[in-house]
Design a protein around this motif. Structure first.
Motif: not given
Length: 151
Positions: A32-33, A37, A62, A65-66, A68, A94, A97, A107, A109
């Motif tokens: 979804r990113r 990654r 990674q 923005s995110g 696992q 973060g 999600v 996610r 920030s």
């Protein structure tokens, strides 16, 4: 197969009601990113503030923005957290999600690169800075001599 109007009759993902979420297949969920990654399999830690709980983790992959992460024992209802990336010399703020029993998607920030020889950046909390320095092995106490000299 074309329909009677000549257009393709492929199924589309729409909802019959406004405001209803359509759950996508698992393979689409994994990617979804928007930005690329990279796989890293690096050791790290999650810091849950304000409690200060530290959970060891492995960073699977990674992006900007995110990430696992794999965890052994994650506290229930983890809210905002800091990911300490020791190898990357970064801390990332973060929230989860999605979660599975031992895997979590995060996610970010806020991301801050850290300098081992520098001072704590103003936006990085003191407990996060200290945890990063400890995990990176930067604040190790000097070795103690076990030898006694008697005259």
């Amino acid at each position: 197969m074309p329909g009677s109007d000549g257009r393709s009759a492929s199924p589309s993902v729409t909802s019959p009601q406004a405001g209803v979420e359509v759950i996508q297949p698992f393979q689409q969920f994994l990617n979804r990113r928007a930005e690329p990654r990279f796989d890293c399999m690096a050791s790290g830690a999650l810091l849950l503030l304000p409690s200060g709980t530290e959970v060891a983790c492995d960073i699977v992959n990674q992006s900007a923005s995110g990430a696992q992460v794999l965890v052994k024992d994650m506290p229930q209802n983890a809210g905002d957290l800091w990911l300490v990336d020791v190898a990357g010399q970064m801390v990332k703020f973060g929230s989860p999600v999605w979660t599975q029993p031992h895997k979590m998607g995060l996610r970010f920030s806020f991301v801050q690169k850290l300098d081992p020889n520098g001072t704590r950046p103003p936006r990085v909390p003191e407990p996060v800075w200290k945890a990063w320095r400890r995990l990176a092995g930067l604040d190790t106490p000097p070795p103690q001599d076990d030898v006694f000299f008697l005259d």
